[in-house]
Enzyme design. Structure first.
Site, mmCIF file in Angstrom:
data_model
loop_
_atom_site.group_PDB
_atom_site.id
_atom_site.type_symbol
_atom_site.label_atom_id
_atom_site.label_comp_id
_atom_site.label_asym_id
_atom_site.label_seq_id
_atom_site.Cartn_x
_atom_site.Cartn_y
_atom_site.Cartn_z
ATOM 1 N N CYS A 89 0.819 -1.253 -0.087
ATOM 2 C CA CYS A 89 -0.043 -0.172 -0.036
ATOM 3 C C CYS A 89 0.938 1.233 0.131
ATOM 4 O O CYS A 89 1.497 1.525 0.878
ATOM 5 C CB CYS A 89 -0.873 -0.016 1.300
ATOM 6 S SG CYS A 89 -1.834 1.474 1.523
ATOM 7 N N TYR A 102 -5.331 5.785 -8.844
ATOM 8 C CA TYR A 102 -6.762 5.049 -8.366
ATOM 9 C C TYR A 102 -7.654 5.811 -9.098
ATOM 10 O O TYR A 102 -8.783 4.899 -9.592
ATOM 11 C CB TYR A 102 -6.952 5.292 -7.023
ATOM 12 C CG TYR A 102 -5.904 4.523 -6.109
ATOM 13 C CD1 TYR A 102 -6.350 3.091 -5.547
ATOM 14 C CD2 TYR A 102 -4.542 4.944 -5.601
ATOM 15 C CE1 TYR A 102 -5.316 2.527 -4.973
ATOM 16 C CE2 TYR A 102 -3.929 4.169 -4.992
ATOM 17 C CZ TYR A 102 -3.987 2.895 -4.749
ATOM 18 O OH TYR A 102 -3.156 2.250 -3.789
#
Length: 321
Positions: free
Chosen positions: A60, A191
């Site tokens: 992440c 994203y």
């Protein structure tokens, strides 16, 4: 409209809209709570070495920045570290990398257990990084932008001798504006490309992403780091996206105008940081690839993890100082 990876975070026009951070407590020497106490009436937890645990995932980028800042400042022995598995299923982040599948300090198998211990009604997506209080098992914060800034400012008494000033007072106005642009167009922009469910939403995010990368390339063509000749929080935030670009975002998220390796200034800059102590050794390309390609079934239903790209270039000379 196509099915969304995260339907609760997808707007009507197909744009990805990231959920707000649920827990926004802060650890600070200004807390009025006694040692061992909980948050005061302003949500401030007492500053204590060894009390809090940073939960991260090597895959992440938001969690990765917290890991890097923690190390650069020398907080490794002050804030413990727990690592979740890169493969996340419907139950969320799990501690399957630990013996018997439980975090050895918190004693939980899923990070969601700490979220629900803090807010029994929480129904959102469980995210990393999360700073957890080991005394109560409650989440102090999952507010990743503020967390790393607090490491630099509120935790200063525990910094190692000679620790870098990653958030210099005199640079903060310019840095804050720059980091907001990087967040919108790059950090979250990839994203917004990958999780878009309409062509229009994707096109908008893609255009903003590469326009910002071009502007950053221009900025870095005349100086070594984003704020000049020293590393700051802004560099950490950009690095964690760049280091994932070719292995995940270029293909998986369709950010494919160019690879990072085809953008000369940004590629040299990223290698410069990668080869700086505290950066490259925290990168796990295997975890990164397995997470992105094996957990987003709406984007990659076969969950096949690519064998490429060639990663040998990360250790080649960068020529930036």
């Amino acid at each position: 409209m196509a099915r969304a990876q995260f339907s609760a975070e997808t707007a009507g026009g197909g744009a990805f809209v990231r959920q707000p951070n649920r827990f926004t407590g802060r650890v600070t020497p200004h807390s009025t709570s006694p040692e061992g106490g909980g948050p005061d009436d302003q949500g401030r937890w007492p500053l204590e070495a060894g009390r809090y645990r940073l939960i991260w995932c090597r895959a992440c980028p938001w969690a990765h920045r917290a890991r890097i800042v923690r190390g650069l400042l020398g907080l490794d022995e002050v804030i413990s570290l727990g690592t979740v598995d890169p493969i996340r299923d419907e139950r969320g982040w799990r501690f399957s990398l630990d013996q018997d599948g439980f975090d050895p300090v918190l004693g939980i198998g899923f990070l969601s257990e700490a979220y629900l211990a803090t807010d029994a009604d929480f129904t959102g997506r469980v995210t990393v990084p999360a700073l957890v209080d080991t005394l109560t098992g409650r989440v102090v914060t999952n507010d990743y932008p503020q967390l790393t800034l607090d490491f630099s400012t509120e935790w200063r008494r525990f910094h190692k001798p000679g620790a870098p000033d990653l958030y210099p007072v005199e640079l903060r106005p310019e840095m804050d504006a720059l980091m907001a642009e990087i967040h919108r167009d790059v950090n979250n922009g990839v994203y917004r490309c990958g999780f878009a469910t309409s062509q229009e939403a994707y096109d908008e995010a893609y255009t903003a992403l590469f326009a910002r990368l071009d502007a950053l390339s221009e900025r870095l063509s005349g100086q070594r780091y984003l704020m000049g000749e020293r590393i700051t929080e802004a560099d950490v935030r950009l690095f964690t996206t760049l280091v994932r670009f070719d292995v995940a975002y270029h293909g998986h998220f369709k950010c494919n105008r160019q690879k990072l390796t085809e953008m000369p200034v940004l590629w040299a800059y990223a290698r410069d940081l990668f080869q700086t102590p505290g950066f490259g050794e925290t990168v796990d390309f295997d975890h990164i690839k397995r997470h992105y390609y094996a957990t987003h079934e709406m984007i990659n239903p076969t969950r096949i993890v690519p064998l490429g790209p060639d990663l040998s270039g990360w250790t080649t000379p960068h020529g930036r100082g």
